[in-house]
Design a protein around this motif. Sequence first.
Motif, PDB file in Angstrom:
ATOM      1  N   GLU A 102       2.625   1.755  -3.281  1.00  0.00           N
ATOM      2  CA  GLU A 102       1.667   2.282  -4.256  1.00  0.00           C
ATOM      3  C   GLU A 102       1.486   3.782  -4.066  1.00  0.00           C
ATOM      4  OE1 GLU A 102      -2.899   1.379  -5.867  1.00  0.00           O
ATOM      5  OE2 GLU A 102      -2.074   0.257  -4.170  1.00  0.00           O
ATOM      6  N   LEU A 103       1.367   4.222  -2.815  1.00  0.00           N
ATOM      7  CA  LEU A 103       1.248   5.658  -2.547  1.00  0.00           C
ATOM      8  C   LEU A 103       2.488   6.414  -2.999  1.00  0.00           C
ATOM      9  CD1 LEU A 103      -0.359   5.696   1.050  1.00  0.00           C
ATOM     10  CD2 LEU A 103      -1.477   6.212  -1.138  1.00  0.00           C
ATOM     11  N   ALA A 104       3.646   5.748  -2.890  1.00  0.00           N
ATOM     12  CA  ALA A 104       4.908   6.395  -3.281  1.00  0.00           C
ATOM     13  C   ALA A 104       5.112   6.398  -4.787  1.00  0.00           C
ATOM     14  CB  ALA A 104       6.075   5.695  -2.598  1.00  0.00           C
ATOM     15  N   GLY A 105       4.237   5.729  -5.525  1.00  0.00           N
ATOM     16  CA  GLY A 105       4.359   5.705  -6.981  1.00  0.00           C
ATOM     17  C   GLY A 105       5.216   4.575  -7.520  1.00  0.00           C
ATOM     18  N   ASP A 106       5.647   3.650  -6.660  1.00  0.00           N
ATOM     19  CA  ASP A 106       6.461   2.520  -7.105  1.00  0.00           C
ATOM     20  C   ASP A 106       5.514   1.382  -7.477  1.00  0.00           C
ATOM     21  OD1 ASP A 106       8.168   0.414  -7.508  1.00  0.00           O
ATOM     22  OD2 ASP A 106       9.267   0.644  -5.614  1.00  0.00           O
ATOM     23  N   ARG A 107       5.021   1.405  -8.705  1.00  0.00           N
ATOM     24  CA  ARG A 107       4.022   0.428  -9.124  1.00  0.00           C
ATOM     25  C   ARG A 107       4.590  -0.993  -9.165  1.00  0.00           C
ATOM     26  NH1 ARG A 107      -0.488   2.556 -11.741  1.00  0.00           N
ATOM     27  NH2 ARG A 107      -0.627   0.709 -13.096  1.00  0.00           N
ATOM     28  N   ASP A 108       5.792  -1.150  -9.676  1.00  0.00           N
ATOM     29  CA  ASP A 108       6.380  -2.486  -9.758  1.00  0.00           C
ATOM     30  C   ASP A 108       6.623  -3.060  -8.361  1.00  0.00           C
ATOM     31  OD1 ASP A 108       6.349  -2.342 -12.501  1.00  0.00           O
ATOM     32  OD2 ASP A 108       8.456  -1.723 -12.680  1.00  0.00           O
ATOM     33  N   LEU A 120      -2.004  -2.888 -11.037  1.00  0.00           N
ATOM     34  CA  LEU A 120      -0.724  -2.179 -11.212  1.00  0.00           C
ATOM     35  C   LEU A 120       0.119  -2.784 -12.338  1.00  0.00           C
ATOM     36  CD1 LEU A 120       0.169  -1.777  -7.427  1.00  0.00           C
ATOM     37  CD2 LEU A 120      -0.740  -0.026  -8.957  1.00  0.00           C
ATOM     38  N   HIS A 172       0.831  -1.207   0.000  1.00  0.00           N
ATOM     39  CA  HIS A 172       0.000   0.000   0.000  1.00  0.00           C
ATOM     40  C   HIS A 172       0.867   1.260   0.000  1.00  0.00           C
ATOM     41  CE1 HIS A 172      -3.122   2.843   0.892  1.00  0.00           C
ATOM     42  NE2 HIS A 172      -2.719   3.032   2.140  1.00  0.00           N
ATOM     43  N   ARG A 214       3.262  -3.935  -6.773  1.00  0.00           N
ATOM     44  CA  ARG A 214       2.667  -5.146  -7.341  1.00  0.00           C
ATOM     45  C   ARG A 214       3.344  -6.399  -6.779  1.00  0.00           C
ATOM     46  NH1 ARG A 214       3.643  -4.094 -12.086  1.00  0.00           N
ATOM     47  NH2 ARG A 214       5.340  -5.522 -12.600  1.00  0.00           N
TER      48      ARG A 214
END
Length: 417
Positions: free
Chosen positions: A380-386, A415, A377, A389
């Motif tokens: 994801e908030l930090a923008g690290d999609r990989d 993601l 979570h 996921r």
Amino acid sequence: MSGDAAGAARAAEAARAAAGHAPQVLGALVRRYGHFDLAEDAVQEALLAAARQWPERGAPENPRGWLIQVASRRLTDVLRAERARRLREEAQARLLPRDAHTAPAPDAPRGPAEDDTLTLLYLCCHPDLSPASQVALTLRAVGGLTTAEIARAYLVPEATVAQRISRAKRQLRGAEFRRPDRWRERLPALLQVLYLIFTEGHTATSGTAVRRADLAVEAIRLARALHVLLPADSEVTALLALMLLTDARRAARTDAAGELVRLDEQDRTLWDPAAIAEGVALVERALRHGPVGPYQLQAAIAALHDEAASAAETDWPQILALYDLLVRAAPAGEPMAALGRAVAVAMVHGPGAGLAETDRLTEVLGGHHRLAAVRAHLLELAGDRDGARAAYQVAAAGTLSRPEQRYLRVRASRLAP
């Protein structure tokens, strides 16, 4: 649905219905006959009989009475056999004929008490037992949790829990089944096991259901019973408040398809305003009558969530301040409070700060799926999609709850590149 599948579904439903009465049935048997370990075996046999008979014949009008009657017969047979064996051995030792004695029947059951579960709680929290054994035995006998579920709740091997339960049963042989005069010394253990029973009921750690309503309802009922006995105890009051404030959100925790919904995405109009109002009033009362303990702090955090009109209006700085106190007040070795604090840190100071907090918990939480889910979570908030996921996939692989698995896998799939 085929005939076999329909029959299996009926049997499963009968087993669930019967299991909901198990703590009261066990309490009734232990009160009447003693022999905690034999009584539990008899209750399990009665539950199996219900699973076989109720789908075909229909559930009886008084399910609890039926289970008590069947379990009592099983236990009476065992006690008679045991007494007969002992008398035969005594007769042989005295060189007397085997028919010189007859085995007396067990004491006739007294009329069933309306509810023996609270007294069963006192017995399971006997001071001769270690705190870990108290909790494990109560979760097994009162909560109906399996050994595996208890092990997951405590982050210990299943074999360790099995040993604790077996040892506790041996130590309780001959213990009197009544509310002890000095039962208040057992209160910390009572509160802890009620909290764990509620937690398992609110979010089942395994299986196909999001929650186990029978456990959540029973935990709240027993917390109310304790509150009636100790209305001025701040931690008893706070535990009841915590349960009510948490349970108030249950209608919004799943969507129309039965899938999990994260707290910040829930439809708050579905929350129970009466439960929230009662919980908030109890929190305020508990905080006025300190000293402040872990349940008061957790209840205060739950109240701040429930009183926020939207996720954006949540008072995260105040929640973080409460978590700071909670981490210091929580028992040593309890990492979940620190994990909740990591989320609060992220909401106040940014996801990077929250991730740094989770890094410090890796040693104590190891591969626990909740740590991976929180990290996912925050990534994801930090923008690290990989990274998010991958963490969601790790979390999904680590839980035995089917709804959690689906939820985490859906988050991961969203993601995908």
